[in-house]
Design a protein around this motif. Structure first.
Motif, PDB file in Angstrom:
ATOM      1  N   LEU A  84       7.648  42.487 -59.759  1.00  0.00           N
ATOM      2  CA  LEU A  84       8.277  43.805 -59.799  1.00  0.00           C
ATOM      3  C   LEU A  84       9.219  43.905 -61.004  1.00  0.00           C
ATOM      4  O   LEU A  84       9.609  42.908 -61.603  1.00  0.00           O
ATOM      5  CB  LEU A  84       9.060  44.049 -58.513  1.00  0.00           C
ATOM      6  N   GLU A  85       9.595  45.124 -61.334  1.00  0.00           N
ATOM      7  CA  GLU A  85      10.465  45.360 -62.487  1.00  0.00           C
ATOM      8  C   GLU A  85      11.826  44.690 -62.347  1.00  0.00           C
ATOM      9  O   GLU A  85      12.453  44.320 -63.344  1.00  0.00           O
ATOM     10  CB  GLU A  85      10.654  46.874 -62.684  1.00  0.00           C
ATOM     11  N   ASN A  86      12.312  44.534 -61.109  1.00  0.00           N
ATOM     12  CA  ASN A  86      13.631  43.937 -60.887  1.00  0.00           C
ATOM     13  C   ASN A  86      13.591  42.414 -60.897  1.00  0.00           C
ATOM     14  O   ASN A  86      14.597  41.751 -60.618  1.00  0.00           O
ATOM     15  CB  ASN A  86      14.229  44.436 -59.565  1.00  0.00           C
ATOM     16  N   GLY A  87      12.424  41.835 -61.201  1.00  0.00           N
ATOM     17  CA  GLY A  87      12.281  40.390 -61.267  1.00  0.00           C
ATOM     18  C   GLY A  87      11.794  39.757 -59.972  1.00  0.00           C
ATOM     19  O   GLY A  87      11.429  38.570 -59.952  1.00  0.00           O
ATOM     20  N   GLU A  88      11.783  40.524 -58.891  1.00  0.00           N
ATOM     21  CA  GLU A  88      11.309  39.988 -57.612  1.00  0.00           C
ATOM     22  C   GLU A  88       9.807  39.744 -57.665  1.00  0.00           C
ATOM     23  O   GLU A  88       9.051  40.488 -58.287  1.00  0.00           O
ATOM     24  CB  GLU A  88      11.638  40.969 -56.485  1.00  0.00           C
ATOM     25  N   ILE A 137      11.158  50.673 -52.191  1.00  0.00           N
ATOM     26  CA  ILE A 137      11.623  50.027 -53.418  1.00  0.00           C
ATOM     27  C   ILE A 137      12.231  51.087 -54.328  1.00  0.00           C
ATOM     28  O   ILE A 137      13.347  50.950 -54.804  1.00  0.00           O
ATOM     29  CB  ILE A 137      10.478  49.291 -54.137  1.00  0.00           C
ATOM     30  N   GLU A 138      11.481  52.152 -54.540  1.00  0.00           N
ATOM     31  CA  GLU A 138      12.021  53.289 -55.287  1.00  0.00           C
ATOM     32  C   GLU A 138      11.202  54.520 -54.955  1.00  0.00           C
ATOM     33  O   GLU A 138      10.022  54.428 -54.607  1.00  0.00           O
ATOM     34  CB  GLU A 138      11.984  53.025 -56.799  1.00  0.00           C
ATOM     35  N   ASN A 140       4.271  49.932 -62.823  1.00  0.00           N
ATOM     36  CA  ASN A 140       5.611  49.450 -62.480  1.00  0.00           C
ATOM     37  C   ASN A 140       5.601  48.121 -61.734  1.00  0.00           C
ATOM     38  O   ASN A 140       6.626  47.692 -61.203  1.00  0.00           O
ATOM     39  CB  ASN A 140       6.396  50.498 -61.694  1.00  0.00           C
TER      40      ASN A 140
END
Length: 394
Positions: free
Chosen positions: A197-201, A272-273, A360
């Motif tokens: 994921l974009e947040n590094g997860e 998530i978003e 994404n």
């Protein structure tokens, strides 16, 4: 946005020269019809009154049905039927089901508006049936093919890109490549997919396959055995026996959710978003009819094709993979429409992971375990060396 690299496979597809769509070549290669085979075309319409007098030809919202008329019906009538020694060539319409692979209604009409029955007037009286529709009819048409003895093809969502790429290829070659990749993956015990994921997860889903024989969608539907090809073809797939873990899902409105999978079934989605209401709607559906969350397919694309914007082709692109929820009886699974609480939920819905569809998040890696053998299949939407070597083999 995550800078997932454009795959070398997709780049080569953009510059690849495809032959022009040729209905004769497609039908001859896919079916090898014998003398006197009777063929027809099915389309779906929201209102059957649009069939009378070909009114749908004047409706801009019926582009798929218009292509069915222009490229297939007129192609058959303008020489292809004579060249292949076919009979029939009629076109019929049934009411749109509203969902992927929902059971088909029995009532249909011809292009004069005459009301007929698919089970009495169409299925028993044709040898080859082409379903060129908005919503996929693969699952129900496969069941009817086995019941009534015809062969067919489903071509839902056909657009100009598909006509001039995925339907213009050599299906003997597609079949050979699909078989090479099938052999490379068959009898796998499990497949793990890492999603970045974009947040590094990183989310990981593990699909249990229990050493089953891999299947292929390869486009050839020859001989006398009742069967239905899904075109464009080019896929290796499994029916998971179980699954655990997490994977992301991008909803139609752009909302991104984190799905939890337990014992082969999605049990919940977390935001998530995007729009919480979209997540709430999905969770309510999972709670109301738990069968809607069952994972019924794991598929891998096998072809080098351009992105078409329609999943029917885009899930066949090498370097992509997809999961599907819902009925899987047409794939050799045991999930049938009767197991769903509500009829309208008995769909087979693909969840495609591809750079254009899910920008994404990234497919960091797909790994296969087969006994003591462990292989990387995909990294960053690119086929790994193991799959490329399998394709290169003689």
């Amino acid at each position: 946005m995550m800078s997932a690299p454009m795959t070398t496979v997709q780049s080569s597809a953009d510059s690849r020269q495809f032959p022009k769509f040729d209905l004769y070549r497609l039908l001859h290669t896919v079916f090898q019809p014998t003398f006197g085979c009777k063929i027809c075309i099915l389309i779906d319409l929201p209102d059957l009154s649009e069939a009378k007098g070909l009114a749908f030809l004047n409706n801009p919202a019926r582009a798929i049905q218009q292509r069915a008329r222009q490229y297939f019906y007129e192609g058959l009538k303008n020489g292809v039927m004579d060249e292949l020694a076919l009979k029939g060539g009629e076109m019929y319409a049934y009411v749109q089901t509203g969902g992927s692979n929902l059971d088909l209604p029995d009532e249909c009409v011809d292009m004069e508006g005459k009301r007929l029955s698919l089970e009495k007037d169409i299925y028993p009286n044709y040898d080859i049936i082409l379903a060129i529709t908005t919503f996929s009819a693969t699952a129900p048409l496969t069941a009817f093919a086995k019941q009534y003895g015809f062969r067919g093809a489903t071509l839902h969502g056909v657009n100009e890109i598909i006509l001039n790429s995925g339907l213009a290829v050599d299906y003997d070659e597609v079949s050979r490549d699909a078989e090479k990749l099938r052999l490379a993956m068959t009898k796998a015990d499990s497949v793990e997919i890492d999603f970045g994921l974009e947040n590094g997860e990183v989310l990981t889903a593990k699909l249990e396959l229990s050493g089953q024989e891999a299947q292929k969608s390869h486009g050839l539907c020859r001989g006398t055995t009742p069967d239905v090809a899904n075109l464009p073809a080019g896929e290796v797939y499994f029916v998971p026996t179980s699954a655990e873990g997490f994977f992301p899902m991008k909803y139609e409105d752009g909302t991104l959710g984190k799905l939890t999978v337990t014992e082969g079934r999605i049990i919940k989605s977390e935001l998530i978003e995007g729009n919480q209401a979209t997540i709430d709607t999905h969770n309510a559906r999972l709670l109301d009819d738990p069968m809607t969350g069952v994972l019924g397919e794991l598929g891998f694309g096998t072809q080098v094709l351009p992105v078409s914007g329609s999943d029917i082709q885009d899930e066949k692109v090498l370097g992509t993979c997809h999961l599907a929820t819902g009925r899987d009886d047409h794939l050799g699974g045991h999930i049938t429409p009767a197991q769903f609480k509500r009829h309208q939920n008995a769909t087979h819905d693909d969840i495609l992971f591809a750079p254009h569809k899910t920008p994404n998040f990234d497919i960091k890696q797909v790994r296969m375990t087969r006994g003591t053998q462990k292989e990387i299949l995909i990294e960053h939407f690119q086929p790994a060396k193991y799959l490329l070597d399998a394709l290169a083999a003689k």
